[in-house]
Design an enzyme around this catalytic site. Structure first.
Site, PDB file in Angstrom:
ATOM      1  N   THR A 155      39.668  37.786  37.355  1.00 51.34           N
ATOM      2  CA  THR A 155      38.769  37.602  38.497  1.00 51.34           C
ATOM      3  C   THR A 155      38.633  36.123  38.838  1.00 51.34           C
ATOM      4  OG1 THR A 155      37.573  39.605  37.916  1.00 51.34           O
ATOM      5  CG2 THR A 155      36.415  38.034  39.341  1.00 51.34           C
ATOM      6  N   SER A 187      45.501  38.111  33.092  1.00 53.90           N
ATOM      7  CA  SER A 187      44.256  38.322  32.348  1.00 53.90           C
ATOM      8  C   SER A 187      44.554  38.725  30.915  1.00 53.90           C
ATOM      9  CB  SER A 187      43.474  39.433  33.058  1.00 53.90           C
ATOM     10  OG  SER A 187      42.413  39.879  32.251  1.00 53.90           O
ATOM     11  N   HIS A 201      42.635  40.564  28.629  1.00 54.20           N
ATOM     12  CA  HIS A 201      42.263  41.873  28.055  1.00 54.20           C
ATOM     13  C   HIS A 201      43.144  43.025  28.529  1.00 54.20           C
ATOM     14  CE1 HIS A 201      39.782  43.847  31.331  1.00 54.20           C
ATOM     15  NE2 HIS A 201      39.856  42.623  31.807  1.00 54.20           N
ATOM     16  N   CYS A 219      32.738  54.305  40.924  1.00 54.89           N
ATOM     17  CA  CYS A 219      31.293  54.505  40.886  1.00 54.89           C
ATOM     18  C   CYS A 219      30.611  53.169  41.119  1.00 54.89           C
ATOM     19  CB  CYS A 219      30.889  55.070  39.533  1.00 54.89           C
ATOM     20  SG  CYS A 219      29.223  55.687  39.554  1.00 54.89           S
TER      21      CYS A 219
HETATM   22  N1  PLP Z   1      43.307  42.131  39.223  1.00 53.54           N
HETATM   23  C1  PLP Z   1      43.708  43.356  38.857  1.00 53.54           C
HETATM   24  C2  PLP Z   1      44.906  43.964  39.509  1.00 53.54           C
HETATM   25  C3  PLP Z   1      43.007  44.061  37.869  1.00 53.54           C
HETATM   26  O1  PLP Z   1      43.413  45.283  37.515  1.00 53.54           O
HETATM   27  C4  PLP Z   1      41.878  43.457  37.277  1.00 53.54           C
HETATM   28  C5  PLP Z   1      41.080  44.190  36.272  1.00 53.54           C
HETATM   29  O2  PLP Z   1      40.809  45.374  36.421  1.00 53.54           O
HETATM   30  C6  PLP Z   1      41.511  42.161  37.683  1.00 53.54           C
HETATM   31  C7  PLP Z   1      42.245  41.536  38.658  1.00 53.54           C
HETATM   32  C8  PLP Z   1      40.331  41.454  37.092  1.00 53.54           C
HETATM   33  O3  PLP Z   1      40.639  40.909  35.828  1.00 53.54           O
HETATM   34  P1  PLP Z   1      39.487  40.543  34.796  1.00 53.54           P
HETATM   35  O4  PLP Z   1      38.912  41.819  34.307  1.00 53.54           O
HETATM   36  O5  PLP Z   1      40.178  39.765  33.717  1.00 53.54           O
HETATM   37  O6  PLP Z   1      38.494  39.697  35.520  1.00 53.54           O
END
Ligand code: PLP
Length: 408
Positions: free
Chosen positions: A75, A203, A205, A329
């Site tokens: 994010t 990311s 995680h 949700c």
């Molecule tokens: N972009 C995509 C395509 C994602 O699937 C996600 C997480 O679900 C994110 C960005 C956000 O990443 P983070 O959870 O590390 O902020």
């Protein structure tokens, strides 16, 4: 009574930490707790570890270490990429940013914020296969366009986007190219030069690394403003004392992920294909969503007609099976997925859609377990649906239902 099983098929949401990642992180919470900005040995030790990590991550992406910026996740990486580039490139007449309708909210909400602040945002649509319309991107480009942001692989249906072609289109006009590669990193090959991108988000995680970690790749020479101002961390692009343990854990996950990518790809794809085929052949009135081939190896998104996805999720959860639905949700209401909507799937079908996302920790036995429960749960839910004729085993129209096709 048997202990309930736990089958986690939601690896696009998050993944379990590699034990080696935790091991690698622990010393940086204990003895090596220094601040990388300190001049003494405690500081120099962690500073060296961050440099080493930056180099490993750079190699994994085909970048230079000075182009790697550690963030708090996907994010933040997306926010920094899009706002950072937008703020640096603001033109008097309003600057243009092009993105797509199927991006993650970490891109779409940034675009919405920027549109309220004087930027022109265009969103290219997708076809029924969830592939972004390249022509629409070409048509949206104008003299004011400063940035194109299109995701590498979609989180809901797994579709892999033609980022290389899009980047080539933009590059001709000197436009900066960003891609959100959060879902594809360590699953399929990723190289910033090969893709032709200037900004790329990943990311921790999603790759069996720690939550709250990530990276933004920024190609040397890209005009950017920081989001957070303060100290001179991360080349002045991201102020704040570095999350050393997080950076170390993230890097360990990258090392393992890159090394095992090929093996994991085949393994995960085999499990996914087995699950997919068995669902489609055992359960009638099911539709596979997204492109069949241009897809992440572990993702399958299927609509089950005449079934309420939330009821399905709850019933599977009671069996210890974790999956996610085509409804998000948010704020107490069940909004249909914007991705499935953009693909032109009707609302009622979206509400019966499930995403199974398989990881390399899953097994064939778990697929078997899901297949012993899923068909039964679907039958049970369809039996109570007014839009399903159980005797004939088919969906019926609203008119038929109203005419009393199901009168007992
Ligand atoms: N972009 C995509 C395509 C994602 O699937 C996600 C997480 O679900 C994110 C960005 C956000 O990443 P983070 O959870 O590390 O902020």
């Amino acid at each position: 009574m048997n202990e309930m099983r736990s089958v986690y098929f939601d690896n696009n949401a998050t993944t379990p930490l590699y034990p080696e990642v935790l091991e690698a992180m622990l010393p940086y919470y204990k003895e090596a707790f220094g601040n990388a900005s300190s001049a003494h040995r405690a500081g120099r030790t962690v500073k060296a570890k961050i440099s080493e990590s930056r180099e490993i991550v750079a190699n994994a992406l085909g970048a230079s270490p000075s182009e790697i910026y550690f963030t708090s996740g996907g994010t933040e990486a997306n926010n920094l990429a899009i706002k950072g580039r937008a703020w640096a490139g603001r033109k008097a007449s309003g600057s243009g940013i092009i993105t797509s309708t199927i991006e993650h909210p970490a891109v779409l909400e940034v675009a919405k914020y920027l549109s309220k602040n004087g930027y022109e945002i265009s969103k290219a649509g997708v076809g029924p296969d969830a592939i972004v319309d390249i022509d629409a991107i070409g048509e949206a480009i104008n003299d004011n366009t400063i940035l194109i942001s299109v995701m590498h692989a979609n989180n809901e249906v797994g579709t892999i986007q033609p980022v290389k072609v899009i980047a080539a289109l933009g590059k001709e006009k000197g436009i900066t190219i960003h891609t959100d590669a959060v879902q594809s990193f360590c699953k399929i090959p990723l190289n910033v030069d090969d893709l032709g991108v200037d900004l790329l988000s990943v990311s921790g995680h999603k790759i069996n690394g720690p939550k709250g970690t990530g990276v933004l790749y920024i190609r040397k020479g890209t005009k950017m403003h920081p989001l957070a101002h303060g100290g001179h961390h991360e080349g002045g692009m991201r102020a704040g004392t570095e999350n050393v343990a997080g950076i170390v854990g993230f890097t360990k996950a990258v090392e393992i992920g890159i090394e095992s990518m090929e093996k994991n790809y085949q393994y995960v794809k085999t499990l996914r294909d087995d699950l997919e085929q068995r669902i489609l052949s055992a359960i009638p009135n099911t539709i596979l969503n997204g492109h069949r081939e241009k897809r992440l190896p572990g993702t399958v998104n299927i609509s089950f007609e005449c079934v309420e996805g939330e009821a399905l999720l709850i019933n599977l959860d009671m069996m210890g099976i974790a999956i996610s639905t085509g409804s998000a949700c948010s704020s107490g209401s069940l909004d249909p997925s914007h991705v499935l909507m953009a693909m032109g799937i009707p609302h009622e079908t979206i509400h019966g859609s499930l995403r199974f996302s398989i990881g390399h920790g899953n097994t064939k036995d778990e697929v078997d377990y899901v297949m012993t429960h899923l068909p039964r749960v679907i039958t049970m839910l369809r039996d109570i649906s007014p839009l399903w004729d159980s005797r004939e085993g088919r969906a019926i129209s609203l008119e038929e239902a109203e005419k009393g096709a199901r009168t007992i």
